[in-house]
Enzyme design. Structure first.
Site, short mmCIF file in Angstrom:
data_model
loop_
_atom_site.label_atom_id
_atom_site.label_comp_id
_atom_site.label_asym_id
_atom_site.label_seq_id
_atom_site.Cartn_x
_atom_site.Cartn_y
_atom_site.Cartn_z
N SER A 117 45.57 -13.69 82.55
CA SER A 117 44.26 -13.82 81.90
C SER A 117 44.31 -13.82 80.38
O SER A 117 43.30 -14.11 79.74
CB SER A 117 43.33 -12.71 82.38
OG SER A 117 42.91 -12.96 83.70
N SER A 162 41.06 -15.03 82.48
CA SER A 162 39.68 -14.64 82.29
C SER A 162 39.29 -14.43 80.83
O SER A 162 38.12 -14.22 80.53
CB SER A 162 39.42 -13.35 83.07
OG SER A 162 40.22 -12.28 82.63
N LYS A 191 37.12 -9.41 74.01
CA LYS A 191 36.71 -9.86 75.33
C LYS A 191 35.49 -9.06 75.79
O LYS A 191 35.36 -7.87 75.49
CB LYS A 191 37.88 -9.67 76.30
CG LYS A 191 37.67 -10.28 77.69
CD LYS A 191 38.96 -10.14 78.49
CE LYS A 191 38.81 -10.80 79.87
NZ LYS A 191 40.09 -10.77 80.61
#
Length: 554
Positions: free
Chosen positions: A233, A209, A134
């Site tokens: 997320s 996310s 990420k």
């Protein structure tokens, strides 16, 4: 900075990223502009060799490590194949933020060389495994923009602690993946890189996310990626993209050295880091490697939790079944999925215990309180306490600094409008949270649960920018600090017609009625959420593997 200044930075940043895509891996995008489902493009486009298609399509992380160990594949072959497939996925879905393919392939060659020249030396646990990250994790020489223009061209100089350990265990990093502005929405859209698309159906959200991780893994441009989760997320992108995801308990996996969008020092619901993958056992392997590494010796915020080598009990599993959260009615595909899952588990001898969740309204009030203690000047992800690297600034500062606008999904959450809290209110929050956690503990123990299952959302991946602030199905377990995992089950099918009305009033109906039928949600994945008890992460991983085996059996 002028209003046009941020756009110039974004244009340059995107151009620099795109220039790192080798010409031999570039698509003729005119062929794919009318396609909603992009999953087969890497196989059909003619860029990948048959061997690269085999490597990226037919093995999970556990298999790939074994085949690199025994010499079936070289590390260079595996890493190059995933770099190529990630390049294809990027062009189709905009799932990457940072690309470092050349460095990854060079590291792969080095690993191959070390193995060849020292054949008797024990290989690390993740030998040669390509892992995507990420955007918020630090890799030297790359940005960690976390969706803010002001962090573009601010190169990291060291690895996050978790990344450093994964490298020591033989992992190969080759890219970082898309996120939303602020990291606090379920639509991975920001002004630096734009929007990440869902490869199952590009009219639907890829989630957030960790949306780039979900999209990349769905495209098989990665078999394992590392995401973060404070309200869903990891699990929301896993759900939207039909991958496996694992949200650990808090303070089990290190966040030290990871960029976060706010100040340090607040207390409350803490974010966690964990894997998304193409199999349940791959997530279990990553969790095992992390816990065996004893990262609490490097990160003082971590609990001393060890991988104990547990086994499942020699009796039928006792699984709680939660049909909905008592606030939002599951849409037809999710209701059907729950019925199918329950029937299959019962047929396999699993003991199912129907459950109703308690105090969900109160729990969500507590969660939103936690996210707005200082009036939302700070993003909730600043709750990682010592991990924030810019303690003198906050989220609003980061947006204002560049003059960039707030993206639609951030605006729709409404978090920025919440007022700051007093110290007395914060103390009351802590007491109330403990009381709610005790009730859920009592529910768990009184029923003797091994785990519980429920949908990860009342819907499949919804249309872009329509998720809003609705995350009770996932966020509840962040408040309780229970680990939770996502297991993909199937997808929307033609029989998923609207056949019932919403059960919980006007707000519920507004969300429920967004589902108009299977046509507009074609190919959207359906998944199940499996929840374990606080700090029983290893046991949950075992249960998830067992349930997954049952659900995938004929």
């Amino acid at each position: 900075m002028s209003n046009s200044g941020w756009q110039e930075i974004a244009t340059k940043k995107q151009a620099e990223r795109d220039a790192l895509l080798p010409s031999k891996w570039r698509l003729d995008m005119s062929k794919y502009q009318s396609r909603n489902n992009l999953l087969t493009v890497p196989i059909d486009c003619g860029i990948l060799s048959d061997k690269q298609i085999d490597i990226t399509s037919n093995y999970d992380a556990v298999d790939l490590i074994a085949r690199m160990r025994d010499g079936t594949f070289s590390v260079e072959e595996v890493v190059t194949a995933f770099c190529a497939r990630a390049a294809i996925a990027q062009q189709l879905t905009n799932c990457l933020t940072e690309i470092f393919f050349d460095e990854a392939i060079e590291r792969a060659r080095q690993l191959d060389h070390e193995k060849a020249t020292n054949p008797d030396k024990p290989l690390p646990k993740l030998f040669g495994l390509p892992i995507s990250l990420k955007d918020s994790f630090m890799v030297p020489g790359t940005d960690a923009t976390i969706g803010f223009i002001c962090f573009a061209n601010d190169k990291s100089t060291k690895y996050s602690v978790l990344c450093e350990m994964l490298l020591e265990q033989g992992a190969v990093f080759y890219c970082k993946t898309a996120i939303p502005q602020t990291l606090m929405t379920a639509d991975s859209d920001n002004n630096v890189f734009g929007r990440c698309l869902n490869p199952h159906n590009t009219s639907l959200t890829a989630g957030g996310s960790s949306g780039g991780e979900g999209a990349l893994i769905a495209m098989r441009g990665s078999v394992v990626g590392i995401g973060t989760d404070i309200a869903g997320s990891i699990r929301i992108p896993a759900h939207c993209n039909g991958t496996y995801g694992f949200k650990p308990s808090a303070r089990v996996v290190s966040l030290q050295g990871k960029r976060s969008p706010g100040r340090a020092g607040l207390v409350g619901v803490e974010p966690v880091a964990g894997p998304l993958a193409t199999s349940a056992r791959a997530n279990a392997l990553i969790m095992q490697v992390i816990l065996e590494a004893e990262l609490w010796k490097r990160d003082s915020m971590l609990n001393h939790i060890f991988w104990r080598g547990l086994t499942l009990p020699n009796r039928p599993l006792k699984i709680g079944v939660v049909e909905d959260d008592g606030q939002n009615t599951p849409t037809p595909p999710m209701r059907r999925m729950m019925r199918d899952v329950s029937q299959k588990l019962m047929n396999a001898g699993v003991e199912l215990i129907p459950l109703k969740l308690t105090e969900v309204d109160k729990a969500m009030d507590l969660l939103w309180f936690s996210f707005s203690m200082d009036g939302m000047k700070v993003s909730p992800l600043s709750l990682c306490i010592v991990y924030d690297i810019h303690p003198s600034q906050d989220t609003v500062d980061y947006i204002n600094q560049s003059g960039e606008p707030m993206v639609n999904s951030v605006r729709q959450t409404g978090l920025v409008a919440l007022p700051a809290k007093s110290i007395h209110e914060i103390l009351d929050f802590t007491v109330a949270r403990i009381g709610t956690q005790e009730k859920y503990r009592d529910m768990w123990l009184s029923n003797g649960l091994d785990a519980l299952i429920m949908p990860p959302a009342p819907f499949t991946a919804p249309k872009i920018d329509t998720w809003g602030g609705l995350a009770a199905y996932t966020a509840l377990w962040n408040l309780m600090d229970y680990p939770a995992a996502i297991v993909p089950i199937g997808q929307v099918n033609p029989d998923d017609r609207v056949d019932e009305a919403a059960k919980y009033g006007a707000k519920d109906a507004k969300v429920y009625n967004r589902y108009s039928g299977p046509e507009q949600f074609a190919d959207a994945p359906t998944t199940i959420q499996v929840v374990g008890m606080k700090q029983e992460d290893e046991y949950l991983a075992l249960v998830v593997e067992k349930l997954d085996a049952i659900l995938k059996s004929r």
